[in-house]
Design an enzyme around this catalytic site. Structure first.
Site, short mmCIF file in Angstrom:
data_model
loop_
_atom_site.label_atom_id
_atom_site.label_comp_id
_atom_site.label_asym_id
_atom_site.label_seq_id
_atom_site.Cartn_x
_atom_site.Cartn_y
_atom_site.Cartn_z
N HIS A 606 0.97 -1.14 0.20
CA HIS A 606 -0.01 0.23 0.17
C HIS A 606 1.15 1.35 -0.12
O HIS A 606 0.79 2.21 -0.68
CB HIS A 606 -1.04 -0.28 1.18
CG HIS A 606 -1.59 1.12 1.46
ND1 HIS A 606 -2.89 1.27 0.98
CD2 HIS A 606 -1.48 2.45 2.01
CE1 HIS A 606 -3.49 2.55 1.53
NE2 HIS A 606 -2.71 3.07 1.93
N GLU A 607 1.76 1.36 0.89
CA GLU A 607 2.85 2.31 0.82
C GLU A 607 3.61 2.65 -0.35
O GLU A 607 3.62 3.66 -0.68
CB GLU A 607 3.76 2.29 2.46
CG GLU A 607 2.87 2.72 3.65
CD GLU A 607 1.79 3.53 3.82
OE1 GLU A 607 1.83 4.41 3.17
OE2 GLU A 607 0.64 3.33 4.49
N HIS A 610 1.77 4.17 -3.05
CA HIS A 610 1.51 5.47 -2.95
C HIS A 610 2.43 6.32 -3.58
O HIS A 610 2.26 7.46 -4.07
CB HIS A 610 1.61 6.06 -1.40
CG HIS A 610 0.38 5.94 -0.76
ND1 HIS A 610 -1.12 6.58 -1.29
CD2 HIS A 610 -0.15 5.40 0.39
CE1 HIS A 610 -2.03 6.45 -0.46
NE2 HIS A 610 -1.56 5.61 0.80
N GLU A 666 -5.87 6.57 -2.09
CA GLU A 666 -5.88 5.41 -1.14
C GLU A 666 -6.48 4.27 -1.82
O GLU A 666 -5.82 3.11 -1.48
CB GLU A 666 -6.68 5.82 0.24
CG GLU A 666 -6.26 7.07 1.08
CD GLU A 666 -4.88 6.55 1.50
OE1 GLU A 666 -4.38 5.50 1.50
OE2 GLU A 666 -3.98 7.46 1.74
N ASP A 670 -4.49 0.68 -1.87
CA ASP A 670 -5.30 -0.47 -1.51
C ASP A 670 -4.99 -1.60 -2.67
O ASP A 670 -4.68 -2.66 -2.23
CB ASP A 670 -6.72 -0.27 -1.27
CG ASP A 670 -6.87 0.25 0.26
OD1 ASP A 670 -5.77 0.45 0.98
OD2 ASP A 670 -7.83 0.94 0.56
#
Length: 769
Positions: A606-607, A610, A666, A670
């Site tokens: 997830h990070e 980003h 987000e 995800d």
């Protein structure tokens, strides 16, 4: 595939059937080399040519030869069938079951969280979390509850023990955190002082018309003091951070701010939010009374004026979904140009005061996010009565500092929280409030104690290995994207390779001398809680101002070690995982790796993703905001992401829709995180072999991966909190973080055999990374 030594294989070897065995083992070579008339050592001739010549050869055979050929053919076919059956048996053989205490324990936890009566292809969130939701109503004193909350409660208990244990501290900074905590816990002293500390502060700053006389010509002075010394942000926020277009240097940044409620929507959608607006006004009036304002009839009209002023601010505030393109909202100006843009503020005196002793002149570069807002807020200030402006600024101060006073103020807070978030009033232990506040303000000072108590020495190495696996998997997916051109793809891979990992804690906190140096200018006073909080606000601004002439530092984290969270920094191109999140349910040494990849693996993915969401993708590998994509890939990216905007906008909670554009970044993270973690887990299995399964569940390891991912997001919220989340939170509600990501995953549908067109396996899926 590993060689299987079965009883049948042993029997074949014992029979001495050397000819057939050799032919079987060399089958590929035989097919490649055979030509018409090739003869085997046993004298058998095999021909792969035309059927006509084959028919002539067959007719020339004797009856004995024909019977031998038929017998050999049947035996060969039988052998092939046996080997095929063995292969199928090997492929479908159930892996061994793990019956260790840890496996039984995690199985019990998983079963308790599930609702097996729900069809996973209809509603996977309810299937994964139905049992947990039934067993976990929102606790009193909370507006939401989930697995993150459980872990934070555990971390709080650890911190409490450390703060109350005098021998746990080594550095002076740690001892300051303990003094701060003990002052917070001294309720007797806090009750003795009542509202006196804040009333004295208000008087010191020139007064507040609601509680007494005020100095009529102190707008500029009051603005400077409440901004620098008490970290409030009336009208706008001012801070120091890395320059998005020159990430090696820090710069002053100015942005919109000043609302007392969490979002402009509360002010502008009055009918829908009437209950909150009424509760907010009542809260304002109550605090005014507690601070000596006297008659409610005199207080309420002035508080209504403050609320009306905040509504005017909300009207000129830009919605978050319209601020996602940072290239469009970034504007670098000089201090002189800022003065022309927003003349209601005397910017040079203001900046020189709050950044003292750093000298600011007219050529000082300042990054402004949304010039139009500053232009309009300047006009609003010029057109507003000075008394109201002062009342508004002092209200900002009161709202920020009243929680450090006696129980009457706590009761007022709780009453408003019940209206705002649906939080049921309860007697939450004082220590929980004090632990949270100490961690929030002095989390780095108490960080070493927490790390020593909870963070195993090899945790950094284990986390680094997982991050490496996720990066590798992400880059494998990157190489298969059809919508991205090759030049942009190469640059994207370079950016992924350059992402820096920060795990557990910043290094400086484990060196007592370095830690003490950071907190040298902060002093905590025994038994004076309000004073300690005010001193911290002033100290933290001084630390911020001190960064202006320094280069950005990787050791400056935005989260403290105990935090149950993680983040990506675009200007540093780094991903950060505090020690607080590197625990169950995200990671456990004794759990199957299917759960670890579904937990911390998805968090890492997830990070990492980003860095390539709709905002992160605008920054290059060095953390600079610049157009490094080819236009064709930018357009293709926008088309891919529009699918997700539409998908998530179709979800709703209590009849209120999710804002698919506000949550886009987000949602991209995800989906990309889940895909990268799944691929990384498949790579791990190829390298290490299949894992043992958990007892009773009847799930494969791949199914367990998806179940583990979903159960991380088991949570409940009050209707009021859900509403607040929908209009403020850039994340989708937990339910749709699960359903949205999994319904886009082809692998999920395959492993759970979801029929095409079922809710969890829609015909049309969205994919970006």
């Amino acid at each position: 595939m590993r060689t299987v030594w079965s009883p049948l294989a042993a029997a074949l070897a014992a029979l001495g059937m050397s000819t057939y065995k050799r032919a079987t083992l060399d089958e590929e070579d035989l097919v490649d080399s055979l030509s018409e008339g090739d003869v085997y050592p046993n004298g058998l001739q095999v021909n792969f040519r035309s059927s006509r010549s084959g028919q002539r050869c067959w007719a020339a055979r004797t009856s004995v030869e024909k019977r031998l050929v038929v017998l050999v053919t049947l035996l060969a076919a039988g052998l092939v069938a046996c080997l095929a059956a063995l292969g199928i048996q090997y492929q479908t053989r159930t892996p061994p079951v793990c019956l260790t205490e840890a496996c039984v324990s995690v199985t019990s936890s998983i079963l308790n969280s599930m609702d097996p009566t729900v069809d996973p292809c209809q509603d996977f969130f309810s299937y994964a979390c139905g049992g947990w939701i039934k067993a976990n109503p929102v606790p009193d004193g909370h507006s939401r509850w989930g697995t993150f909350s459980n872990l934070w409660e555990h971390n709080q208990a650890v911190i409490k023990h450390l703060l109350e244990n005098a021998t746990a501290s080594v550095s002076e900074a740690e001892r300051k955190a303990q003094v701060y905590y003990r002052a917070c816990m001294n309720e007797t002293r806090i009750e003795e002082l009542r509202a006196k500390p804040l009333m004295e502060l208000i008087e010191k700053l020139g007064g507040w018309n609601i509680t007494g006389p005020w100095a009529k010509d102190n707008f500029q002075d009051t603005l400077q003091v409440v901004t620098a010394h008490y970290r409030t942000s009336p009208f706008f926020s001012v801070y120091v951070s890395a320059d998005s277009k020159n990430s090696n240097s820090n710069v002053i940044q100015v942005d919109q701010s000043g609302l007392g409620l969490p979002s402009r929507d509360y002010y502008l959608n009055k009918t829908e939010n009437e209950k909150v607006l009424t509760g907010y006004l009542n809260y304002m009036v109550q605090l005014g009374k507690l601070l000596g304002g006297g008659d409610e009839d005199a207080i309420r009209p002035q508080m209504q004026q403050i609320l009306d002023f905040e509504t005017a601010l909300a009207n000129i505030t830009i919605p978050q979904e319209k601020r996602r393109d940072e290239e469009l909202i970034y504007h670098k100006v000089t201090a002189a140009e800022l003065q022309t843009l927003a003349p209601a503020i005397n910017w040079l005196p203001f900046l020189n005061t709050i950044f003292y002793p750093v000298e600011i002149n007219e050529s000082e570069p300042i990054v402004v996010y949304d010039k139009e807002y500053l232009r309009q807020v300047s006009t609003l200030i010029n057109n507003t009565d000075k008394c109201l402006l002062n009342n508004y600024m002092m209200w900002n101060l009161v709202r920020k500092t009243s929680s450090f006073l006696d129980q009457r103020f706590q009761d007022a807070d709780e009453k408003f929280m019940e209206v705002m978030y649906g939080t049921k009033k309860t007697c939450i232990p004082r220590w929980k409030f004090c632990v949270s506040d100490t961690e929030n303000n002095l989390g780095f000072a108490l960080g070493p104690m927490f790390v020593k108590a909870t963070f195993a020495e090899d945790s950094k190495n284990i986390a680094s290995e997982i991050i490496m696996e996720i990066k590798k998997a992400f880059e494998e997916s990157l190489s298969t994207l059809k919508w991205m051109d090759e030049e942009t793809r190469r640059s994207a891979k370079e950016k992924a390779d350059a992402i820096y990992n920060m795990i557990g804690y910043p290094n400086f906190i484990m060196d007592p001398k370095e830690l003490d140096k950071v907190f040298n200018d902060y002093t905590a006073v025994p038994d004076l809680y309000f004073e300690n909080a005010m001193r911290f606000f002033n100290f933290s601004w001084r630390v911020t101002a001190d960064q202006l002439r320094k280069a950005p530092n990787r050791d400056q984290w935005s989260m403290t070690p105990p935090m149950v969270n993680a983040y990506y920094s675009p200007t540093k191109n780094e991903i950060v995982f505090p020690a607080g999140i590197l625990q169950a349910p995200f990671y456990t040494r004794s759990s199957p790796n299917a759960l670890n990849f579904g937990g911390i693996g998805v968090v890492v993915g997830h990070e990492l993703t980003h860095a390539f969401d709709d905002q992160g993708r605008e920054y290059d590998k060095d953390g600079n905001l610049r157009p490094w994509w080819k236009n064709s890939s930018v357009e293709a990216f926008k088309q891919q992401t529009e699918c997700m905007v539409q998908q998530y906008s179709n979800y709703s909670v209590n009849g209120e829709p999710v804002n698919g554009r506000h949550t886009l970044g987000e949602n991209i993270a995800d989906n990309g995180g889940l895909k990268a973690a799944y691929r990384a887990y498949q790579n791990w299995v190829k390298k290490n072999g299949a894992e043992q399964t958990l007892p009773t569940l009847g799930l494969t390891s791949n199914q367990l991966f998806f179940l583990g991912f979903a159960q991380v997001w088991c949570s409940v919220r009050t209707p009021e909190s859900s509403h607040e989340g929908l209009i403020t939170d850039p994340h989708s509600p937990s339910r749709f973080r699960v359903i949205g990501s999994l319904s886009n995953s082809k692998e999920f549908s395959e492993h759970f055999r979801c029929p095409p067109g079922s809710p969890m396996n829609p015909h049309h899926k969205c994919e970006v990374w």
